[in-house]
Design a protein around this motif. Structure first.
Motif, PDB file in Angstrom:
ATOM      1  N   UNK A  62       0.813  -1.206   0.000  1.00  0.00           N
ATOM      2  CA  UNK A  62       0.000   0.000   0.000  1.00  0.00           C
ATOM      3  C   UNK A  62       0.844   1.253   0.000  1.00  0.00           C
ATOM      4  N   UNK A  63       2.070   1.125   0.477  1.00  0.00           N
ATOM      5  CA  UNK A  63       2.919   2.302   0.548  1.00  0.00           C
ATOM      6  C   UNK A  63       2.736   3.096   1.825  1.00  0.00           C
ATOM      7  N   UNK A  64       1.800   2.734   2.684  1.00  0.00           N
ATOM      8  CA  UNK A  64       1.614   3.446   3.940  1.00  0.00           C
ATOM      9  C   UNK A  64       2.826   3.229   4.827  1.00  0.00           C
ATOM     10  N   UNK A  65       3.398   4.288   5.367  1.00  0.00           N
ATOM     11  CA  UNK A  65       4.592   4.118   6.178  1.00  0.00           C
ATOM     12  C   UNK A  65       4.284   3.435   7.512  1.00  0.00           C
ATOM     13  N   UNK A  66       5.189   2.587   7.932  1.00  0.00           N
ATOM     14  CA  UNK A  66       5.078   2.014   9.270  1.00  0.00           C
ATOM     15  C   UNK A  66       5.624   3.023  10.269  1.00  0.00           C
ATOM     16  N   UNK A  67       5.231   2.875  11.528  1.00  0.00           N
ATOM     17  CA  UNK A  67       5.659   3.834  12.543  1.00  0.00           C
ATOM     18  C   UNK A  67       7.152   3.710  12.798  1.00  0.00           C
ATOM     19  N   UNK A  68       7.836   4.849  12.797  1.00  0.00           N
ATOM     20  CA  UNK A  68       9.231   4.875  13.222  1.00  0.00           C
ATOM     21  C   UNK A  68       9.289   4.704  14.731  1.00  0.00           C
ATOM     22  N   UNK A  69      10.179   3.856  15.189  1.00  0.00           N
ATOM     23  CA  UNK A  69      10.429   3.721  16.620  1.00  0.00           C
ATOM     24  C   UNK A  69      11.720   4.453  16.929  1.00  0.00           C
ATOM     25  N   UNK A  70      11.601   5.610  17.552  1.00  0.00           N
ATOM     26  CA  UNK A  70      12.738   6.497  17.784  1.00  0.00           C
ATOM     27  C   UNK A  70      13.173   6.370  19.241  1.00  0.00           C
ATOM     28  N   UNK A  71      14.436   6.106  19.428  1.00  0.00           N
ATOM     29  CA  UNK A  71      14.991   5.934  20.777  1.00  0.00           C
ATOM     30  C   UNK A  71      15.861   7.143  21.099  1.00  0.00           C
ATOM     31  N   UNK A  72      15.492   7.857  22.160  1.00  0.00           N
ATOM     32  CA  UNK A  72      16.237   9.030  22.613  1.00  0.00           C
ATOM     33  C   UNK A  72      17.028   8.639  23.854  1.00  0.00           C
ATOM     34  N   UNK A  73      18.327   8.864  23.816  1.00  0.00           N
ATOM     35  CA  UNK A  73      19.178   8.472  24.940  1.00  0.00           C
ATOM     36  C   UNK A  73      20.100   9.623  25.320  1.00  0.00           C
ATOM     37  N   UNK A  74      19.738  10.428  26.320  1.00  0.00           N
ATOM     38  CA  UNK A  74      20.574  11.575  26.711  1.00  0.00           C
ATOM     39  C   UNK A  74      21.905  11.180  27.345  1.00  0.00           C
ATOM     40  N   UNK A  75      22.060   9.916  27.701  1.00  0.00           N
ATOM     41  CA  UNK A  75      23.350   9.486  28.249  1.00  0.00           C
ATOM     42  C   UNK A  75      24.397   9.318  27.158  1.00  0.00           C
ATOM     43  N   UNK A  76      23.948   9.284  25.902  1.00  0.00           N
ATOM     44  CA  UNK A  76      24.856   9.159  24.766  1.00  0.00           C
ATOM     45  C   UNK A  76      24.990  10.523  24.098  1.00  0.00           C
ATOM     46  N   UNK A  77      26.048  11.256  24.441  1.00  0.00           N
ATOM     47  CA  UNK A  77      26.243  12.621  23.968  1.00  0.00           C
ATOM     48  C   UNK A  77      26.998  12.603  22.642  1.00  0.00           C
ATOM     49  N   UNK A  78      26.440  13.326  21.661  1.00  0.00           N
ATOM     50  CA  UNK A  78      27.064  13.389  20.339  1.00  0.00           C
ATOM     51  C   UNK A  78      27.955  14.612  20.176  1.00  0.00           C
ATOM     52  N   UNK A  79      27.514  15.739  20.704  1.00  0.00           N
ATOM     53  CA  UNK A  79      28.286  16.968  20.532  1.00  0.00           C
ATOM     54  C   UNK A  79      27.880  17.993  21.576  1.00  0.00           C
ATOM     55  N   UNK A  80      28.798  18.937  21.830  1.00  0.00           N
ATOM     56  CA  UNK A  80      28.539  20.042  22.746  1.00  0.00           C
ATOM     57  C   UNK A  80      28.107  21.247  21.917  1.00  0.00           C
ATOM     58  N   UNK A  81      26.892  21.708  22.123  1.00  0.00           N
ATOM     59  CA  UNK A  81      26.366  22.841  21.354  1.00  0.00           C
ATOM     60  C   UNK A  81      26.019  24.009  22.267  1.00  0.00           C
ATOM     61  N   UNK A  82      26.597  24.038  23.453  1.00  0.00           N
ATOM     62  CA  UNK A  82      26.263  25.072  24.424  1.00  0.00           C
ATOM     63  C   UNK A  82      26.682  26.463  23.950  1.00  0.00           C
ATOM     64  N   UNK A  83      27.626  26.540  22.997  1.00  0.00           N
ATOM     65  CA  UNK A  83      28.049  27.838  22.476  1.00  0.00           C
ATOM     66  C   UNK A  83      27.147  28.336  21.355  1.00  0.00           C
ATOM     67  N   UNK A  84      26.094  27.600  21.038  1.00  0.00           N
ATOM     68  CA  UNK A  84      25.144  27.922  19.972  1.00  0.00           C
ATOM     69  C   UNK A  84      25.859  28.082  18.630  1.00  0.00           C
ATOM     70  N   UNK A  85      26.116  26.967  17.940  1.00  0.00           N
ATOM     71  CA  UNK A  85      26.833  27.022  16.667  1.00  0.00           C
ATOM     72  C   UNK A  85      25.999  27.477  15.487  1.00  0.00           C
ATOM     73  N   UNK A  86      24.699  27.706  15.681  1.00  0.00           N
ATOM     74  CA  UNK A  86      23.815  28.064  14.580  1.00  0.00           C
ATOM     75  C   UNK A  86      24.057  29.520  14.180  1.00  0.00           C
ATOM     76  N   UNK A  87      24.301  29.749  12.889  1.00  0.00           N
ATOM     77  CA  UNK A  87      24.617  31.100  12.448  1.00  0.00           C
ATOM     78  C   UNK A  87      24.013  31.447  11.111  1.00  0.00           C
ATOM     79  N   UNK A  88      24.384  32.626  10.620  1.00  0.00           N
ATOM     80  CA  UNK A  88      23.866  33.123   9.349  1.00  0.00           C
ATOM     81  C   UNK A  88      24.911  34.037   8.728  1.00  0.00           C
ATOM     82  N   UNK A  89      24.859  34.172   7.406  1.00  0.00           N
ATOM     83  CA  UNK A  89      25.726  35.106   6.683  1.00  0.00           C
ATOM     84  C   UNK A  89      24.996  36.431   6.544  1.00  0.00           C
ATOM     85  N   UNK A  90      25.654  37.512   6.930  1.00  0.00           N
ATOM     86  CA  UNK A  90      25.092  38.846   6.731  1.00  0.00           C
ATOM     87  C   UNK A  90      25.513  39.341   5.359  1.00  0.00           C
ATOM     88  N   UNK A  91      24.541  39.746   4.560  1.00  0.00           N
ATOM     89  CA  UNK A  91      24.815  40.228   3.212  1.00  0.00           C
ATOM     90  C   UNK A  91      25.182  41.703   3.274  1.00  0.00           C
TER      91      UNK A  91
END
Length: 945
Positions: free
Chosen positions: A260-289
């Motif tokens: 049918x093509x209907x998607x099955x439910x994703x089973x998403x596991x969130x584990x805060x004990x497994x740290x991927x990266x430190x983003x406390x410095x807020x790496x999100x940015x933008x280019x000023x034109x």
């Protein structure tokens, strides 16, 4: 158009004998002639995913599965006068690129997809052409392969372009030029095996004869699990037509099971004990034109750049519009030696013919190559100071390779002198401590100057210019542009390993981050072992834009980019990344997928995605696995226990998900927020609160809306009640018109971000009337209120003679101001763990004792976190002991207000302390400014009197 299968053989024989002419009669019989070959090719289990022959259609609106973008060209359904056959025609106009796109859900993971279509290209008289026929993309918008039709002058007609196993672009001939006839119909079949990364191409004439084939493997799109989009596009150069008919998509080997093509439910596991990266410095940015972002030369914008950046919530801003930044000099000799000196931005090279600038940029120039009204470095740094963001700047080098084609160009010695004086002016004269300097912009790419840098030449210039710059300030960091080109990276990384502070990567075309993986592999391959861990990556340009392809700035693009943000945040190797760009480059087109802001400074759909991520981002990115039909990301704050889960659904169908929260004590309080539109093309999507989710034994089940971003904010309240500290100031008017809509963020317990609005050391308490001498309040809407509180000694200015009324204000600063203005008697209250050594400890403790403000939990107050407007309102209501109410008519955006702040906001409104914006919105989660805080304090004093 389509005959019955029983007549196939007769038609085929008729075509073979009779059809020698060109034109629409050929297209009429083409599919019939090839049907037998196709049937022999398909397995019994093959499943047709999509089929369209355009017959019976009178208008594009009758093709609901298609998306069209004329982009200055023309797209229409045409009917052949001989055969009465209907087909889709894309007409180029003045080198614009009409696009017809077909998206379809990925039905299965893996498998082989067969894409077939009839195509005819017509060249307009006297024009050469280079037609971009069709491109196939994976579900992460990765380009798998494309078919182009070019001229005999280039030696080929139809060819397939792909990336090989080294990621190099390869053109594989599909039809020789001598076999091509302009205006004929051809049948093209592309077979994509995503399991084995293999592509086969076939081309047929109108009689069903096989004219050419191509067969290659290793198309280097490891993340592509299926063909998710087909895009037909008009001319990429020259003028002409593309006609398309009989589009068919077949899944050749669907797996066993429901189809049918209907998607099955994703089973998403969130584990805060497994740290991927430190983003406390807020790496999100933008280019000023720098070409369009000047508030000085655009005084009528409703929202100033600093306000827009604050609304975006970015932690870093890059100065320089790419190639325009590479030919930009911050000023000229004689170089300034005093803070705030007038600057004269100018070009480093100029060519009127061989390297022509756009008409838009030329209009900004004086005859001597200086700019008339661009944002200069002083103005840019005033925005950086106001927003507390981390700056990046481009030191341009392209003049050195452009010199042979330019009318005039600066010499190497002049470029080095400019760079040296720039560092001196920034970090010695003004003490701005600008750390991040990019040496060249896309130096590996010849497209900007027509001349390719030789890696060895770049190395020599890099060593010379950075040695001179670091002689002025040894603390600066220098970045080197790299890409996925082995010939460039191998030389650059081998020879400059010890000198590199960071690598500059540009990441376009899709949500895929595979180029980052390539660069990381090259670091480990070419850099010295002792440098590999130290060298970080700064993505100073990124978007979901594909070069040469126009995509509108809508909810689909916003969901794509929200997904890409999450993927970039998970890399520990990525230190910062910048969206391209505030307002798109040289044509200033705010509807472009590369723009975050419109002309007035309001957030476009992609800008809102940035704002959502920035405001919900916690300290650490943690493991989120199991997403197949969707994408899942999680960030966690060890200090507060708060966690944000962001789920994106890029498909235009609902997606069920199960979220399993492991190694985490799930709090009782959570909020669900959804960002979506009416359809994927909606350019005005809405981000709003959608209640909460039910979590049982750490498991939550929910269904994601089609083409949407869903945020789950897991909050840790104190003693089971919302935080008692709120702050929200409201002014009755604003400079420059009505403020832009704000994407509100719900959390009453946000994670502290690293000094998003640092506060310079204030001056000593001024004498009465001192406010008159602050240079930036004379014409401000809050001038009188600012003067009053300064005269009373309750608030102070800055040593540079400015008040900075539109700067943000922190929780600690507002509490000090409030307790002083209300002349509260000294009381001893709670001292939080993070205020024990803070300058505002006693003010905060006293506010706690009076019930004005509480902490985020028993130990965290976050004194240096920016104050939100709803927090400010709660503090004022508590301080004045206003009777809380739910009866006062609210603001238009009360649905965006946190529950714990609603009655306080209504009470403050009822008593005239909060008036709201002219559009009757309150903007609860926007950061409060110094001017707003002053205004609300003055109103509070009037209430007391």
């Amino acid at each position: 158009m389509k005959r019955r299968l029983a007549l196939l053989l007769a038609v085929f024989m008729l075509v073979s004998m009779c059809w020698n002419s060109i034109g629409m009669a050929e297209g009429y019989a083409l599919q019939q002639a090839i049907q037998t070959t196709q049937n022999n090719h398909l397995s019994d289990t093959a499943k047709v995913v999509y089929e369209e022959n355009f017959e019976g259609k009178a208008a594009l609106s009758e093709l609901p599965d298609w998306a069209f973008a004329t982009n200055g060209g023309k797209i229409a359904l045409e009917t052949d006068t001989v055969s009465s056959n209907v087909y889709l025609k894309l007409e180029d106009a003045n080198n614009n690129k009409p696009i017809a796109s077909l998206h379809f859900p990925e039905l299965y993971n893996g498998g082989t997809v067969l894409v077939e279509f009839d195509i005819k290209t017509d060249e307009k008289p006297s024009y050469s052409h280079d037609y971009f026929g069709v491109a196939l993309y994976g579900e992460e918008s990765e380009l798998i392969t494309k078919v182009e039709n070019s001229t005999k002058a280039k030696g080929y007609a139809f060819y397939i372009q792909h990336r090989d196993h080294t990621n190099a672009l390869v053109n594989t001939l599909l039809l020789p030029a001598e076999s091509y006839h302009d205006g004929d119909w051809y049948r093209i079949r592309i077979e994509v095996d995503t399991d084995n990364q293999h592509v086969k191409g076939h081309i047929f004439d109108t009689s069903g004869n096989l004219l050419g084939t191509t067969d290659f493997g290793g198309f280097n799109v490891a993340t592509a699990k299926g063909v998710d989009m087909i895009r037909f596009q008009g001319a990429s150069a020259g003028l002409g037509f593309i006609s398309v008919d009989n589009v068919k998509v077949t899944l050749l080997n669907p797996p066993e099971g429901p189809g049918s093509g209907d998607p099955t439910a994703d089973t998403i596991i969130i584990d805060p004990s497994s740290i991927l990266s430190d983003v406390s410095h807020n790496p999100i940015g933008i280019v000023s034109n720098h070409l369009y972002d000047s508030d000085i030369y655009n005084p009528n914008r409703a929202q100033k750049l600093a306000q827009s950046l604050t609304e975006l919530g970015v932690g870093t801003v890059r100065f320089g519009e790419g190639e325009a930044g590479d030919r930009y000099l911050w000023t000229g000799a004689p170089y300034p030696t005093a803070p705030g000196s007038p600057l004269t931005p100018q070009l480093s090279y100029f060519s009127d013919e061989k390297l022509p600038l756009s008409a838009a940029e030329k209009a900004m120039l004086n005859p001597d190559g200086t700019y008339k009204n661009t944002q200069n470095f002083n103005e840019f740094m005033s925005v950086i100071e106001e927003t507390g963001t981390e700056p990046f700047v481009i030191v341009g080098l392209d003049a050195l390779v452009a010199a042979e084609k330019a009318d005039w160009a600066k010499t190497k010695d002049q470029l080095i002198e400019s760079a040296v004086e720039w560092v001196r002016y920034a970090n010695v004269t003004n003490n701005w401590n600008v750390q991040n300097w990019e040496i060249g912009n896309e130096s590996y790419f010849p497209g900007h100057t027509g001349v390719t840098w030789k890696p060895a030449d770049y190395v020599a210039v890099f060593n010379e210019i950075t040695a001179a710059m670091k002689a002025v300030d040894p603390t600066i960091k220098v970045g080197v542009p790299v890409h996925t080109m082995p010939g460039w990276n191998s030389v650059i990384l081998t020879q400059l390993s010890s000198q590199i502070d960071f690598l500059v990567v540009h990441l376009y075309s899709s949500i895929s981050t595979s180029d980052v993986d390539t660069v990381i592999n090259d670091i480990n391959r070419y850099c010295r072992p002792e440098d590999r861990e130290r060298i970080k990556i700064s993505i100073t340009e990124n978007s979901v834009y594909s070069p040469g392809i126009y995509d509108p700035n809508n909810i689909k693009a916003a969901v794509d980019y929200a997904t890409k943000i999450g993927k970039m945040l998970e890399y520990d190797k990525i230190n910062y990344f910048h969206f391209w760009v505030t307002r798109k480059g040289l044509n200033n087109d705010p509807s472009d997928v590369r723009s975050a802001l419109d002309e007035d400074g309001n957030l476009l759909p992609i800008g809102k995605s940035i704002s959502i991520w920035s405001r919900f981002l916690q300290e650490k990115m943690v493991s989120a696995t199991g997403a197949v039909n969707t994408a899942a990301f999680a960030s966690y704050s060890p200090s507060s226990g708060n966690m944000s889960v962001i789920l994106t659904n890029r498909k235009n169908e609902a997606a069920p998900v199960t979220v399993n929260l492991t190694n985490y004590t799930v709090p009782e309080v959570n909020e669900k927020w959804v960002y979506k539109g009416n359809d994927p093309l909606d350019k005005n999507p809405v981000f709003e609160k959608a209640g909460s989710i039910s979590v049982q034994n750490g498991v939550a089940e929910l269904t994601l809306d089609p083409c949407s971003v869903t945020v789950i904010a897991l909050l840790t309240p104190v003693s089971g009640e919302p935080d008692n500290d709120g702050s929200t100031e409201e002014e009755s008017g604003s400079s420059g018109g009505e403020p832009a809509p704000v994407v509100s963020v719900p959390t009453p317990t946000p994670t502290p971000t690293p000094t998003p609005t640092p506060t310079p050391t204030p001056t000593q308490a001024p004498t009465p009337g001192a406010a008159v001498y602050f240079t930036d309040v004379k014409d401000h809407w809050a001038t009188q209120e600012i003067r009053k509180l300064i005269a009373l000694g309750y608030i102070e200015g800055y040593p540079d003679g400015r008040f900075r009324p539109d700067n943000g204000i922190t929780r600690a600063e507002f509490i000090k101001l409030l307790t002083l203005a209300l002349k509260l008697e000294q009381k001893t209250g709670k001292v939080y763990a993070d205020t024990e050594s803070h300058w505002a400890r006693d003010y905060i403790a006293m506010a706690n004792a009076y019930g004005i403000a509480g902490g985020y939990n028993d130990t965290i107050f976050a004194p240096d976190e920016p104050l939100t407007r709803e927090q400010m309102a709660v503090m004022i209501a508590n301080a004045l002991e206003l009777p809380l109410t739910v009866e006062e008519p609210g603001f238009k955006d009360m649905a965006m207000v946190s529950d714990w702040a609603k009655s306080a906001i209504l009470a403050a409104k009822k008593n005239g302390i909060i008036l709201g914006y002219p559009d009757m919105e309150f903007k609860p989660s926007a950061g409060a400014t110094r001017a707003e805080a002053v205004n609300i304090i003055v109103k509070a004093l009037g209430f007391i009197e």
